[in-house]
Design a protein around this motif. Structure first.
Motif, PDB file in Angstrom:
ATOM      1  N   SER A 133       0.842  -1.185   0.000  1.00 19.68           N
ATOM      2  CA  SER A 133       0.000   0.000   0.000  1.00 19.68           C
ATOM      3  C   SER A 133       0.877   1.233   0.000  1.00 19.68           C
ATOM      4  O   SER A 133       2.057   1.181   0.393  1.00 19.68           O
ATOM      5  CB  SER A 133      -0.936   0.006   1.206  1.00 19.68           C
ATOM      6  OG  SER A 133      -1.777   1.139   1.184  1.00 19.68           O
ATOM      7  N   SER A 134       0.315   2.340  -0.429  1.00 20.79           N
ATOM      8  CA  SER A 134       1.082   3.576  -0.417  1.00 20.79           C
ATOM      9  C   SER A 134       1.307   4.066   1.001  1.00 20.79           C
ATOM     10  O   SER A 134       2.393   4.516   1.359  1.00 20.79           O
ATOM     11  CB  SER A 134       0.363   4.644  -1.239  1.00 20.79           C
ATOM     12  OG  SER A 134       1.091   5.847  -1.254  1.00 20.79           O
ATOM     13  N   GLY A 149      -4.490   4.332  -0.201  1.00 22.94           N
ATOM     14  CA  GLY A 149      -3.664   4.921  -1.230  1.00 22.94           C
ATOM     15  C   GLY A 149      -3.529   6.421  -1.031  1.00 22.94           C
ATOM     16  O   GLY A 149      -3.932   6.975   0.010  1.00 22.94           O
ATOM     17  N   LYS A 150      -2.964   7.084  -2.016  1.00 24.77           N
ATOM     18  CA  LYS A 150      -2.822   8.532  -1.927  1.00 24.77           C
ATOM     19  C   LYS A 150      -3.119   9.145  -3.282  1.00 24.77           C
ATOM     20  O   LYS A 150      -3.033   8.491  -4.319  1.00 24.77           O
ATOM     21  CB  LYS A 150      -1.416   8.901  -1.470  1.00 24.77           C
ATOM     22  CG  LYS A 150      -0.345   8.667  -2.518  1.00 24.77           C
ATOM     23  CD  LYS A 150       0.983   9.254  -2.072  1.00 24.77           C
ATOM     24  CE  LYS A 150       2.019   9.135  -3.190  1.00 24.77           C
ATOM     25  NZ  LYS A 150       3.315   9.747  -2.811  1.00 24.77           N
ATOM     26  N   LEU A 151      -3.497  10.416  -3.257  1.00 22.01           N
ATOM     27  CA  LEU A 151      -3.835  11.148  -4.472  1.00 22.01           C
ATOM     28  C   LEU A 151      -2.590  11.795  -5.047  1.00 22.01           C
ATOM     29  O   LEU A 151      -1.772  12.371  -4.312  1.00 22.01           O
ATOM     30  CB  LEU A 151      -4.893  12.209  -4.177  1.00 22.01           C
ATOM     31  CG  LEU A 151      -6.257  11.694  -3.685  1.00 22.01           C
ATOM     32  CD1 LEU A 151      -7.161  12.867  -3.323  1.00 22.01           C
ATOM     33  CD2 LEU A 151      -6.916  10.825  -4.738  1.00 22.01           C
ATOM     34  N   LYS A 156      -5.607  11.622  -8.944  1.00 22.59           N
ATOM     35  CA  LYS A 156      -5.821  10.200  -9.176  1.00 22.59           C
ATOM     36  C   LYS A 156      -5.312   9.402  -8.000  1.00 22.59           C
ATOM     37  O   LYS A 156      -4.237   9.675  -7.478  1.00 22.59           O
ATOM     38  CB  LYS A 156      -5.109   9.756 -10.453  1.00 22.59           C
ATOM     39  CG  LYS A 156      -5.386   8.322 -10.844  1.00 22.59           C
ATOM     40  CD  LYS A 156      -4.699   7.972 -12.145  1.00 22.59           C
ATOM     41  CE  LYS A 156      -4.967   6.539 -12.559  1.00 22.59           C
ATOM     42  NZ  LYS A 156      -4.299   6.176 -13.828  1.00 22.59           N
ATOM     43  N   LEU A 157      -6.115   8.434  -7.557  1.00 26.42           N
ATOM     44  CA  LEU A 157      -5.754   7.618  -6.405  1.00 26.42           C
ATOM     45  C   LEU A 157      -4.751   6.557  -6.821  1.00 26.42           C
ATOM     46  O   LEU A 157      -5.018   5.748  -7.710  1.00 26.42           O
ATOM     47  CB  LEU A 157      -7.005   6.969  -5.798  1.00 26.42           C
ATOM     48  CG  LEU A 157      -6.816   6.210  -4.482  1.00 26.42           C
ATOM     49  CD1 LEU A 157      -6.330   7.157  -3.384  1.00 26.42           C
ATOM     50  CD2 LEU A 157      -8.117   5.527  -4.062  1.00 26.42           C
ATOM     51  N   SER A 172      -8.392  -2.969  -2.787  1.00 26.02           N
ATOM     52  CA  SER A 172      -9.418  -2.127  -2.185  1.00 26.02           C
ATOM     53  C   SER A 172      -8.908  -0.703  -2.105  1.00 26.02           C
ATOM     54  O   SER A 172      -7.716  -0.432  -2.285  1.00 26.02           O
ATOM     55  CB  SER A 172      -9.791  -2.638  -0.787  1.00 26.02           C
ATOM     56  OG  SER A 172      -8.659  -2.567   0.076  1.00 26.02           O
ATOM     57  N   GLU A 173      -9.823   0.249  -1.820  1.00 26.16           N
ATOM     58  CA  GLU A 173      -9.420   1.638  -1.649  1.00 26.16           C
ATOM     59  C   GLU A 173      -8.851   1.862  -0.248  1.00 26.16           C
ATOM     60  O   GLU A 173      -7.822   2.515  -0.083  1.00 26.16           O
ATOM     61  CB  GLU A 173     -10.609   2.564  -1.908  1.00 26.16           C
ATOM     62  CG  GLU A 173     -10.993   2.645  -3.379  1.00 26.16           C
ATOM     63  CD  GLU A 173     -12.018   3.741  -3.619  1.00 26.16           C
ATOM     64  OE1 GLU A 173     -12.436   4.395  -2.634  1.00 26.16           O
ATOM     65  OE2 GLU A 173     -12.398   3.936  -4.785  1.00 26.16           O
TER      66      GLU A 173
END
Length: 915
Positions: A133-134, A149-151, A156-157, A172-173
């Motif tokens: 994951s970010s 995540g990150k933008l 954009k994710l 998943s988000e």
């Protein structure tokens, strides 16, 4: 195998993910830190304590790890804070394997708040578990882990959580999990299960391992925004048992369809499962409404299954087709398929009304080569009734075929010296309904052995050491008849059987250095269970002063054996001729001659001295004639008449060498002009006249790698009588002043051509534009750009459409020359066949395939089919069209690619029986 829609088991993955991230809590007391690559930080934890932290000796309450930061050595510190001695091994506080984790940017620790933060491409590994994951946030105060995540700068994710365990991947988000209460929440998850994908807006994992899904969908499309899905508001997954959903409906391209179900219950078990096979339905003009290919699949066990399908029509037609499959790994596998069909075409009483009953038997068995290296068993059985493949063909090849062959064989060997084959075969012709059954056929052979060769030979090999001996035996029981008479009451009497023993003894020596001299003696013995006798029976015709009659043939049952032998000597060599050329593209021409001279002798076995193999009978004119009592035997009998034949043959091969730029070593390549051209003739010294045999010529060659040409002819040196028969001992040269008279000739030209777009592929043009450039003029193109497109369109358009073409052409010409009453008559026959097939892809998603041929005798196309296929990613569209002939039909279908949803399709067709 039949499958149902399966989902996934999130309970184990949530627990392992939380347990994996829990290890981060242990790194302060007992973990040695490792400096990773300059752009990342990597840490490996082995033994960690749940309640120990680094000493609070920092000026700040946070700790940030950079690439040049190391932990102090804390291995000597005890576990006083937890009240346990150093080295204690509590299974609840220890990890069973090393934990590796890293982050591309940094790892930050907040001691006061008991939190750990991993930034930029966080990667945690534990055994077969991986979490990427970010951003990862671990809170040891409330025992939770959070990943997201990150933008980026465009909104954009990126770097959304990806959890992988045991080959299963979950995306998943966001992900939040409490490893103490064993509850978890995942937002907008996508996971793959078998051939399908499950999407959920919100998924909650319960302590009892059940999973609740809110606002979800199931699809076999691998796009994040699928082309179709089954949508539902809520669902419950009971791991290892079943999946229960509320109301669900089908959505195609974001358009809801009226296909709606109030609830759904799907098994969620691994392995094969039994179930109902949903039939296809429709209407036939000549057979009424129908259900086709419906039935039941029975998963008997892991080694075998049974599929029972059938068809039913409202006008009385029906079919039943059970299929049994079996497999044992590393041993064998096979398929047994039976079929029975009753067809009623049209209305009863109408002129086109037909009724037909047919059956089919198919059995295929294959043994693994490693199962029994010294023996094998195989079966390939394909038997059908005369009209089954006319009304119920399994494939196009079955429909076009009229001859079917079946065989069952067992092979074994003994010490790789003795070989035994037991075989049974069945051949049928559905046009004339003739059949040939062989049950059984036995072959026994030995390796060639040298009885006089010494094991420890010293010096030069003697000629007698080259004497070789071999033994072979063949026995069979066979019948040639028609399918209606195959198993009648005289079936056993009409079968022919016999056994043949063959022992060749041979040797070879060198003569005059360049010649090979071979000598061989062959002994043959045949065993039969019956022989024949012939008699002349007179019959007086009432009212006329003449007598008529016929030859009566009787069968005498009982064991009978016959024997014969022959001697053959042959002398052969090879002569080379080379012609070199100094100028021109042809460098050399080579001619190879293979002369061979042989002599064959056997006595007259019709002589009673060798046995009573021949009997005498009186013909209709009262003269005696003799016949072989074994002439109906499957191996025949000993030959009649003395043979002392001297044969000569000359084989020729013509090649040439030409210059070749492709061959960088020799600079030349070899081309065969004539692969083989043979002349052969013989002289029988035992005959009192007509000693010479006709001269036989044969040849073959291949031109341009695809064009095969064969030639054969026969030339007679003797003249014919007035009846056109070869009875006069006079040469053609003496009467007609020519050496030979042409009897017959034949030519065959075969073309097997395969072409594809790869054969015409040009070298990459560096100035060519990318393939994604579309033909036509760009909207904002300048006049100069438009001129370039019109002058050089190949630079802007990709014209290399993938295509394949297979052409098979055969031309056969035969001519026979007869001379009744010395008048020359020529009978010729010309046979041509042409078939072609191929495909081409208009675009990467559109493909067209075709198959056809031409009937030169009737001047019309043969069986023709055209198929158009459109790849719609997770769907596919196909159109099959047979425009002419008995099988004239068309079929249009749109269906889901995945086999688990094979019944999700739309079909429209017009069958050949409806025209």
């Amino acid at each position: 195998m039949y499958q149902h829609i399966g989902l996934f088991r999130l309970h184990r993955h949530f627990f392992l993910a939380g347990f994996l991230l829990l290890c981060l809590f242990f790194l302060w007391n007992n973990s040695p830190a490792q400096v990773a690559a300059p752009d990342s930080v990597s840490i490996e934890a082995r033994t960690d304590s749940l309640s120990s932290f680094l000493p609070d000796s920092l000026l700040s309450d946070t700790l940030t790890l950079q690439a040049d930061t190391l932990f102090p050595d804390t291995l000597a510190m005890d576990s006083a804070a937890s009240g346990k001695p150093a080295g204690s091994n509590d299974s609840d506080e220890m990890l069973s394997a090393p934990v590796k984790y890293k982050a591309k940017d940094s790892i930050r620790f907040e001691v006061a708040t008991r939190k750990v933060y991993l930034y930029e491409d966080a990667d945690i590994k534990y055994e077969d578990i991986s979490l990427k994951s970010s951003l990862v946030d671990i809170n040891f105060s409330d025992n939770t882990v959070f990943a997201e995540g990150k933008l980026d700068t465009l909104g954009k994710l990126l770097g959304t959580p990806v959890f992988e365990e045991g080959g299963q991947v979950f995306e998943s988000e966001t992900m939040r999990y409490n490893f103490k209460s064993k509850k978890g929440i995942i937002q907008k998850v996508i996971t793959e299960d078998g051939q399908g994908y499950l999407h959920g807006n919100r998924i909650k994992k319960m302590p009892n391992d059940d999973v609740n899904i809110k606002i979800g969908k199931y699809t076999t499309c691998n796009h994040k925004h699928p082309h179709y899905e089954f949508r539902f508001q809520k669902a419950k997954v009971i791991p290892g048992k079943k999946i229960v959903t509320g109301p669900a409906y089908l959505v195609i391209a974001d358009v809801p369809t009226p296909l709606y179900i109030p609830f759904g219950i799907f098994p969620n078990k691994t392995g094969q499962r039994s179930g109902i096979i949903i039939p296809s339905y429709g209407e036939s003009a000549n057979r009424g409404f129908f259900f086709e290919n419906g039935g039941y699949y029975w998963a008997i066990n892991d080694r075998m299954d049974l599929t029972m399908t059938g068809d039913i029509y409202t006008r009385g037609s029906w079919a039943l087709e059970p299929e049994f499959r079996y497999r044992k790994r590393y041993k064998y596998n096979g398929t047994l398929r039976l079929a029975y069909a009753f067809n009623r075409i049209g209305e009863e009483g109408a002129s086109n009304f037909q009724e037909d009953k047919g059956f089919s038997i198919y059995w295929s068995h294959r043994q693994d080569a490693k199962a029994r290296p010294n023996s094998s068993f195989s079966a390939s059985v394909n038997i059908s009734s005369n009209s089954f493949n006319k009304y119920n063909p399994v494939s196009t090849n079955n429909y076009l075929s009229n001859t079917f062959q079946s065989s069952v064989a067992y092979q074994t060997n003994f010490d790789q010296k003795f070989f035994l084959t037991l075989n049974s075969s069945y051949t049928q012709n559905t046009l004339d309904r003739s059949v040939r059954l062989t049950l059984p056929q036995l072959n026994f052979n030995t390796n060639t052995f040298y009885p006089f060769k010494k094991k420890n030979r010293e010096g030069k090999e003697k000629w007698y050491e080259r004497v070789s001996v071999k033994y072979s035996m063949n026995a069979q029981n066979t019948i040639n008849t028609y399918d209606t008479l195959l198993f009648d009451q005289d079936f056993a009497k009409r079968m022919k059987n016999g056994m043949k023993h063959d022992i060749p003894i041979s040797s070879s020596i060198k003569v005059l250095k360049y010649f090979n001299l071979s000598n061989s003696v062959r002994y043959t013995e045949r065993w039969y269970s019956s022989t024949i006798r012939k008699y002349w029976v007179d019959e007086s015709i009432i009212g006329e002063d003449t007598t008529a009659g016929y030859v009566q043939k009787d069968t005498v049952y009982g064991f009978s054996a016959n024997r014969d032998f022959s001697y053959t000597a042959s002398l052969n060599t090879r002569i080379y001729g080379m012609f070199s050329l100094l100028k021109g593209p042809i460098k050399a021409i080579r001619l190879v001659h293979n002369p061979s001279l042989s002599f064959t002798y056997h006595p007259d076995f019709a002589d009673p001295f060798w046995g009573a193999y021949y009997k005498y009978r009186t013909d209709e004119e009262g003269t005696e004639d003799y016949y072989s009592i074994y002439e109906d035997g499957i191996y025949g009998g000993p030959p009649e008449g003395v043979m002392g034949r001297v044969s000569f043959s000359l084989s020729n091969n013509l090649e040439m060498k030409v210059r070749s730029r492709k061959d960088t070593v020799t600079g030349t390549k070899k081309i065969k002009l004539i692969e083989n051209f043979t002349l052969s003739m013989s002289y029988d010294m035992a005959k009192d006249s007509l000693n010479l045999s006709p001269l036989s010529m044969s040849g073959r060659t291949t031109l341009f790698k695809n064009l095969q040409i064969t030639y054969r002819s026969s030339w007679d040196p003797y003249i014919l009588d007035s009846a056109g028969t070869r009875n006069l001992n006079k040469f053609e040269w003496d009467v007609n002043h020519r050496l030979f008279r042409l009897e017959n000739t034949s030519w065959n030209v075969g073309l097997n051509f395969r072409l594809s777009s790869k054969d015409f592929k040009k070298k990459d043009n560096k100035e060519a534009k990318p393939k994604d450039k579309m033909p036509g003029k760009p909207k904002n193109a300048s006049q100069a750009e438009i001129d370039q497109i019109e002058l050089y369109p190949e630079r802007y358009v990709d014209w290399s459409i993938p295509w394949n073409l297979n052409v098979r052409y055969s031309l056969g010409y035969t001519a026979t020359h007869r001379y009744p009453n010395y008048v020359h008559e020529k009978e010729s026959n010309l046979v041509q066949t042409l078939s072609f097939s191929g495909d081409f892809s208009v675009t990467p998603k559109w493909k067209v395939t075709f198959r056809s041929g031409y009937d030169f005798e009737n001047n019309e196309l043969t069986y023709t089919s055209i198929n158009i296929i459109r790849d719609l990613h997770c769907w596919e569209m196909s159109f099959n069209w047979i425009p002419m002939g008995f099988r004239k039909q068309w079929n249009f279908q749109i269906n889901v690619k995945s086999s688990i949803l094979q019944d999700l399709k739309l079909t429209k067709k017009k069958d050949w029986r409806d025209f």
